[in-house]
Scaffold this active site. Sequence first.
Site, PDB file in Angstrom:
ATOM      1  N   ALA A   1      51.402  42.861  38.317  1.00  0.00           N
ATOM      2  CA  ALA A   1      51.825  41.839  37.350  1.00  0.00           C
ATOM      3  C   ALA A   1      51.573  42.361  35.941  1.00  0.00           C
ATOM      4  O   ALA A   1      50.757  43.264  35.737  1.00  0.00           O
ATOM      5  CB  ALA A   1      51.037  40.557  37.582  1.00  0.00           C
TER       6      ALA A   1
ATOM      7  N   GLY B   1      50.080  43.169  42.022  1.00  0.00           N
ATOM      8  CA  GLY B   1      51.284  42.432  42.409  1.00  0.00           C
ATOM      9  C   GLY B   1      52.363  43.328  42.952  1.00  0.00           C
ATOM     10  O   GLY B   1      53.238  42.889  43.706  1.00  0.00           O
TER      11      GLY B   1
ATOM     12  N   GLU C   1      51.519  43.528  46.484  1.00  0.00           N
ATOM     13  CA  GLU C   1      51.794  42.214  47.081  1.00  0.00           C
ATOM     14  C   GLU C   1      53.285  42.008  47.297  1.00  0.00           C
ATOM     15  O   GLU C   1      53.709  41.439  48.294  1.00  0.00           O
ATOM     16  CB  GLU C   1      51.217  41.125  46.185  1.00  0.00           C
ATOM     17  CG  GLU C   1      49.685  41.128  46.186  1.00  0.00           C
ATOM     18  CD  GLU C   1      49.103  40.154  45.202  1.00  0.00           C
ATOM     19  OE1 GLU C   1      49.331  40.324  44.000  1.00  0.00           O
ATOM     20  OE2 GLU C   1      48.433  39.203  45.622  1.00  0.00           O
TER      21      GLU C   1
ATOM     22  N   GLU D   1      42.730  43.832  41.115  1.00  0.00           N
ATOM     23  CA  GLU D   1      42.509  42.590  40.359  1.00  0.00           C
ATOM     24  C   GLU D   1      41.031  42.285  40.121  1.00  0.00           C
ATOM     25  O   GLU D   1      40.657  41.773  39.083  1.00  0.00           O
ATOM     26  CB  GLU D   1      43.165  41.413  41.091  1.00  0.00           C
ATOM     27  CG  GLU D   1      44.676  41.407  41.047  1.00  0.00           C
ATOM     28  CD  GLU D   1      45.294  42.244  42.141  1.00  0.00           C
ATOM     29  OE1 GLU D   1      44.610  43.093  42.748  1.00  0.00           O
ATOM     30  OE2 GLU D   1      46.510  42.075  42.365  1.00  0.00           O
TER      31      GLU D   1
END
Length: 705
Positions: free
Chosen positions: A62, A103, A106, A126
């Site tokens: 992200a 992300g 993910e 993270e």
Amino acid sequence: MSSVTSVRHGAIAVIQFGEPPVNSLGQQTRVALAAAINAAIDDPAVSGIVITGHNGLFSAGADIREFGTPTMLAAPNLADLIVLVESSPKPIVAAIAGTCLGGGLELSLGCHYRVASTNAKLGLPEVKIGLLPGAGGTQRLPRLIGVEAALNVILGGEPVPAKLFAQTPLLAALVDGDPVPAAVALATDRSAEHAAGKPLPKAREFSAAGPHVEPLLIFARNTVRATYAAYPAPLKCIDAIEAAATKPFDEGLAYERSLFVELMFTPVSKALRHAFFAERAASKIADVPESTPVRDIRAAAVIGAGTMGSGIALTFLSAGIPVVLLETGADALQRGVARIRDVIEGQVKKGRLTVEAATIRGALLKPTLDYADLAEADIIIEAVFEEMSVKRQVFAQLDKVAKRGAILATNTSTLDVDAIAATTSRPADVIGTHFFSPANIMKLLEVVRGRETAKDVLATVMKLAKTLRKTAVVSGVCDGFIGNRMIEQYIRQALFMLDEGASPAEVDAAVEAFGFAMGPFRMSDLAGNDIGWHIRKRRAIERPDVMYSAVADRLCELGRFGQKTGGGWYDYKKGDRNAYPSGVVAELIEKHRSSLGVTARKIEPKEIVDRLVFALVNEAAAILEEGIAQRASDIDIVYLTGYGFPVYRGGPMCYADEVGLYTVVQRMRELSRIHQSDPAFWTPSPLLARLAATGGSFNAAGARS
Ligand code: T1G
């Protein structure tokens, strides 16, 4: 600039996304990616889809810059995108090369299959920015690789070589080179099966449950509680992973989301995200573009084989750069060489270095007593005694022997780099490279830009710092540059508190409870109390107006310089680095108080912390306003990497912003009333006063305005 392309390979749509430099999944990319995926799903000529990243990597995850802003949740948010992928009626294969983190990983876990290149590294970092994987990572990863492996990946936060996942449902294939062709082949094979009705494999449909889960979680929680007490994220990671093993998928996903949002707004996560960007911002210099040409650094020389000189030499040797190490006396040179040899041998003993590598590294060192041997060095770093007359003498000599274009660097920790440069005929080639002791260990490097330092010299040293694996921060020329100028105020307050009633152990305990790696008195005993003594003597001549407690001078007059003399603020035992409260010192402090006519008072830990930390902040505000530091976050990086400031508080400026500058100024007013020794010091620096009065913060853009 975000870009998403979709190219057909037969009946397979290969969708490539990218947002230089690390393909972070910002909103623009998410919107374009969703559109491309929907188009491929709707296209009857397409039977399968491959998703991959541009520029030889998959994605760094992200876009951290979006956190805490509405953009992060703007549709399609990352979770929406992953649900779109996972619910596709056509097989979607992630082709993973290079980095696949957060992300990005993910997103790939939402795909039905993953193909990775052997050089790929997958991870969920993270936790290192005070978060947990917030787009299904804590729910899908345990289902694909098991709870134990998922705990290691998520709590460790480190990238893991893709091959470690080869025997798990996470990875369908591991290939050399570009993973896209293999991914296209896999999508082609699977599309036929699934068109015939075979269900698509979805991570959400695997199970993470098992008898071993509960003991694993107990062990993980105990470990994390012991190691990361100040960090909320690790325990929440474990809670989320537990949900993957005990709750239905959608419940676990919702739980993960709630924990993620909770962590997002913790001061610790904000501090860690600040530190992440601050470290990267520090390498940028407003008026020196990244395209500035740099000089080749193929050979170095260090003058002075003492603790600093040998540490600096080791730093170059570790980077594979040959070093000529010069001393004026054979014994001193021999001691320096022995110190270097011991460190290298120690690394071999600890298994950090092979014998071959140690031999190569040792062979790069050339000890000498002859200045003529410096003639080929591309950079020469002086690390001699901290006395201006000595430094000037060395630079005058260097000016005669150094080749044209050589960079002449001084390791001074406080002296005027411009005055040193003026000793030479080439001030544009002179710069400050202030290493921190031990130089081969400490990451911080203050790069002191002289008035005449050439831009290419600055750019060269900033690039060299990365080669040396140092975090470089540019400082202007002033007494103490950034770190030491601030620490001088910090130490002054610590000494005043001894006069007023505190003990060294009480002061150290208070700031160590705040999170500092080491309190001021243990730190001074480690570095050597004579260093501060030398500076105070100089200061007494140059700045007689600056008040000091004389208690440290009384200590030094007893020869109590710290660990190196077996005693300083604390007592030390041979072979034991523990600091033991000293009766001699307690008596010395008591006697000193009596000489001042001071009646000791109890100083609470909160006052100790506020006085020490806000002393740093007030001096830092002046440093920022004077332009000695380019930005507030640079000052944070200096304290995080050079002075043991707790990283989960983001640095002194980040911490002050978190407290609120209005509150800081109000507290300073209270301290000025409590604190009798130098009330004027607690007058807020103009920048601090201005920001406090206008609701501003140091780390907001343009904080120097
Ligand atoms: N977001 C925004 N910018 C990023 C970024 C990111 N994730 N990663 C890097 N950058 C910027 C960085 O600031 C720098 O900018 C430039 O890219 C090059 O970075 C929902 C919530 C990938 C190993 O934590 O570890 O996904 O200074 O100098 O040395 O669950 O960047 O050029 O302007 O570090 O080659 C999780 C963080 C996000 C990975 C590359 N991902 N990045 O290292 O380059 S949270 C991370 C890195 C998330 C989801 C969660 C490294 C790298 P500038 P760099 P590098």
